[in-house]
Design a protein around this motif. Structure first.
Motif, PDB file in Angstrom:
ATOM      1  N   THR A  17     -35.895   8.146  17.611  1.00  0.00           N
ATOM      2  CA  THR A  17     -35.489   9.500  17.221  1.00  0.00           C
ATOM      3  C   THR A  17     -36.248  10.546  18.019  1.00  0.00           C
ATOM      4  N   ILE A  21     -34.587  13.514  20.241  1.00  0.00           N
ATOM      5  CA  ILE A  21     -34.820  14.931  19.982  1.00  0.00           C
ATOM      6  C   ILE A  21     -35.429  15.597  21.206  1.00  0.00           C
ATOM      7  N   GLU A  37     -31.753  32.792  23.912  1.00  0.00           N
ATOM      8  CA  GLU A  37     -30.935  32.407  22.751  1.00  0.00           C
ATOM      9  C   GLU A  37     -31.323  31.075  22.157  1.00  0.00           C
ATOM     10  N   LEU A  38     -31.567  30.104  23.036  1.00  0.00           N
ATOM     11  CA  LEU A  38     -31.742  28.745  22.522  1.00  0.00           C
ATOM     12  C   LEU A  38     -33.178  28.449  22.109  1.00  0.00           C
ATOM     13  N   ILE A  39     -34.042  29.436  22.288  1.00  0.00           N
ATOM     14  CA  ILE A  39     -35.456  29.162  21.994  1.00  0.00           C
ATOM     15  C   ILE A  39     -35.687  28.764  20.542  1.00  0.00           C
ATOM     16  N   PRO A  40     -35.080  29.406  19.544  1.00  0.00           N
ATOM     17  CA  PRO A  40     -35.317  28.958  18.167  1.00  0.00           C
ATOM     18  C   PRO A  40     -34.969  27.493  17.964  1.00  0.00           C
ATOM     19  N   SER A  41     -33.855  27.024  18.579  1.00  0.00           N
ATOM     20  CA  SER A  41     -33.501  25.624  18.359  1.00  0.00           C
ATOM     21  C   SER A  41     -34.488  24.698  19.033  1.00  0.00           C
ATOM     22  N   LYS A  43     -37.628  25.390  19.443  1.00  0.00           N
ATOM     23  CA  LYS A  43     -38.820  25.416  18.580  1.00  0.00           C
ATOM     24  C   LYS A  43     -38.612  24.560  17.341  1.00  0.00           C
ATOM     25  N   PHE A  44     -37.400  24.590  16.816  1.00  0.00           N
ATOM     26  CA  PHE A  44     -37.074  23.802  15.629  1.00  0.00           C
ATOM     27  C   PHE A  44     -37.299  22.321  15.903  1.00  0.00           C
ATOM     28  N   ARG A  45     -36.730  21.855  17.004  1.00  0.00           N
ATOM     29  CA  ARG A  45     -36.880  20.425  17.310  1.00  0.00           C
ATOM     30  C   ARG A  45     -38.342  20.082  17.550  1.00  0.00           C
ATOM     31  N   SER A  47     -40.954  21.512  16.290  1.00  0.00           N
ATOM     32  CA  SER A  47     -41.686  21.439  15.015  1.00  0.00           C
ATOM     33  C   SER A  47     -41.452  20.104  14.344  1.00  0.00           C
ATOM     34  N   CYS A  48     -40.193  19.626  14.389  1.00  0.00           N
ATOM     35  CA  CYS A  48     -39.885  18.325  13.778  1.00  0.00           C
ATOM     36  C   CYS A  48     -40.698  17.218  14.439  1.00  0.00           C
ATOM     37  N   ARG A  51     -44.291  17.404  13.446  1.00  0.00           N
ATOM     38  CA  ARG A  51     -44.508  17.030  12.063  1.00  0.00           C
ATOM     39  C   ARG A  51     -44.478  15.522  11.885  1.00  0.00           C
ATOM     40  N   ASN A  52     -43.520  14.864  12.523  1.00  0.00           N
ATOM     41  CA  ASN A  52     -43.459  13.410  12.432  1.00  0.00           C
ATOM     42  C   ASN A  52     -44.712  12.784  13.023  1.00  0.00           C
ATOM     43  N   ARG A  54     -47.645  14.120  13.086  1.00  0.00           N
ATOM     44  CA  ARG A  54     -48.751  14.310  12.150  1.00  0.00           C
ATOM     45  C   ARG A  54     -48.697  13.281  11.037  1.00  0.00           C
TER      46      ARG A  54
END
Lengths: 176, 201
Positions: A17, A21, A37-41, A43-45, A47-48, A51-52, A54
């Motif tokens: 996974t 990602i 435009e695509l920066i939030p997405s 950043k979202f990935r 962060s995921c 987090r995994n 961690r």
């Protein structure tokens, strides 16, 4: 405090996974080129992924802490039931830890070194009364005498010899 | 997941859920990570959507300059509850109001809300107000059922309570002269218990 088998397949899924990602993120980054435009997405990935990472790091670290405690509670030789639950890398880590501890113990306390895994509780007397909780066979003490450890037999033995066996649950310290 | 400060980490996910107003643009595909957690789905260009998000995600997406997210404070940290805490912090059931009151509060300061100084001050004063009672009860409850004492405490306070109890128990053991009593390691005892239950099953 129990160590269960390392969840290998869980890690494999995670690796797959993560790469997926990460690749999506790289694609998006290529498309960006100055547009935000695509920066939030992205950043979202990201962060995921973090987090995994961690979660897994915490899980592995927790296991290592328990394995380290095993050296102090059980001694250098671990029973097979526990070793069964450890993976090869963890065994390797355990052996390295044992070596470091042994080197350290040799370096302190003069010529013969000092066994700091002994006397974890303040000793009050040289000899202690112990009762056997299970059959352990023959046991030799320093002056050569051999004692047969049969279930429910009571003996008066030197403290430093018994400490390990008491910790392992073979003997029981009796206080009158 | 928000990590509790002392790193003895339980792996249960803690969702710090709060409403977020997404003032972001940009195509964000449906995200799902390994544990299959909630899917954050948004159609491209939907501004002003309110949704719940785990804390780690909100922290990752938050940016002061770009204003991607704006965060809505949970109830406990708002004006109304702050006055309650100011009046008497000891009466509040912190376990019900969010078992990680202190930790989550400290993390919320990250989001640059204008009320930050007041929130920080409230959290601090609440802790100070409640600490005395926690410490007292942990040092004086020996060998009895402590569930009534512990049930209204937040997780940080519970770990402090536990530390106090363990200190008290060690001291009592020493007083009774049993501190030199050698015992089997806790691991051995647990394995033995497990074996017996396995045999019985």
């Amino acid at each position: 405090m129990s160590l269960l088998t390392l969840r290998r397949n869980f890690f494999n899924v995670h690796v797959i996974t993560t790469t997926k990602i990460y690749r999506e993120n790289c694609l998006n980054e290529a498309k960006t080129e100055g547009k935000s435009e695509l920066i939030p997405s992205i950043k979202f990935r990201h962060s995921c992924l973090l987090r995994n990472q961690r979660c897994i790091a915490a899980y592995l670290y927790d296991r290592l802490l328990r394995i380290r405690a095993l050296r102090w509670e059980y001694g250098s030789v671990l029973p097979t039931t526990i070793r069964f639950h450890m993976c090869a890398e963890e065994m390797e880590w355990f052996n390295q830890y044992k070596k470091s501890l042994a080197t350290y113990m040799r370096s302190i306390g003069g010529e013969e070194g000092l066994d700091i895994t002994q006397d974890m509780k303040p000793p009050k007397s040289l000899y202690i009364e112990v009762r056997c909780l299970k059959d352990h066979g023959e046991f030799e003490i320093d002056d050569g005498t051999v004692i047969l450890l049969k279930k429910n037999s009571q003996h008066f033995l030197p403290r430093w010899k018994c400490e390990q066996l008491i910790r392992q649950g073979v003997l029981e310290h009796v206080i009158s | 997941m928000w990590w509790h400060r002392c790193s003895c980490v339980p792996l249960r996910p803690v969702y710090a859920e709060f409403e977020l107003s997404l003032t972001a643009m940009g195509a964000k595909p449906s995200g799902r990570n390994v544990q299959g957690q909630r899917v954050c789905q948004r159609r491209p260009g939907s501004q002003g959507t309110k949704m719940e998000m785990p804390l780690w995600l909100a922290k990752g997406l938050y940016e002061r300059k770009r204003r991607v997210l704006s965060m809505e404070l949970p109830k406990v940290y708002r004006e109304g509850w702050r006055t309650v805490f100011g009046a008497d912090p000891t009466v509040v059931d912190l376990h019900k109001m969010g078992p990680y009151y202190y930790g989550l509060g400290s993390q919320l300061l990250h989001f640059d809300s204008p009320e930050n100084p007041e929130i920080a001050n409230t959290i601090l004063q609440t802790f100070i107000g409640r600490f005395r009672r926690t410490m007292d009860s942990s040092q004086n409850a020996y060998n009895e059922d402590t569930s009534a004492l512990v049930e209204r405490l937040d997780c940080l306070e519970r770990s402090l309570f536990k530390a106090g109890q363990s200190g008290l128990n060690s001291f009592q053991l020493w007083e009774k002269g049993r501190s030199s009593h050698l015992t089997a390691s806790s691991l051995v005892i647990n394995y033995r218990k497990r074996k017996i239950t396995d045999l019985q099953a």
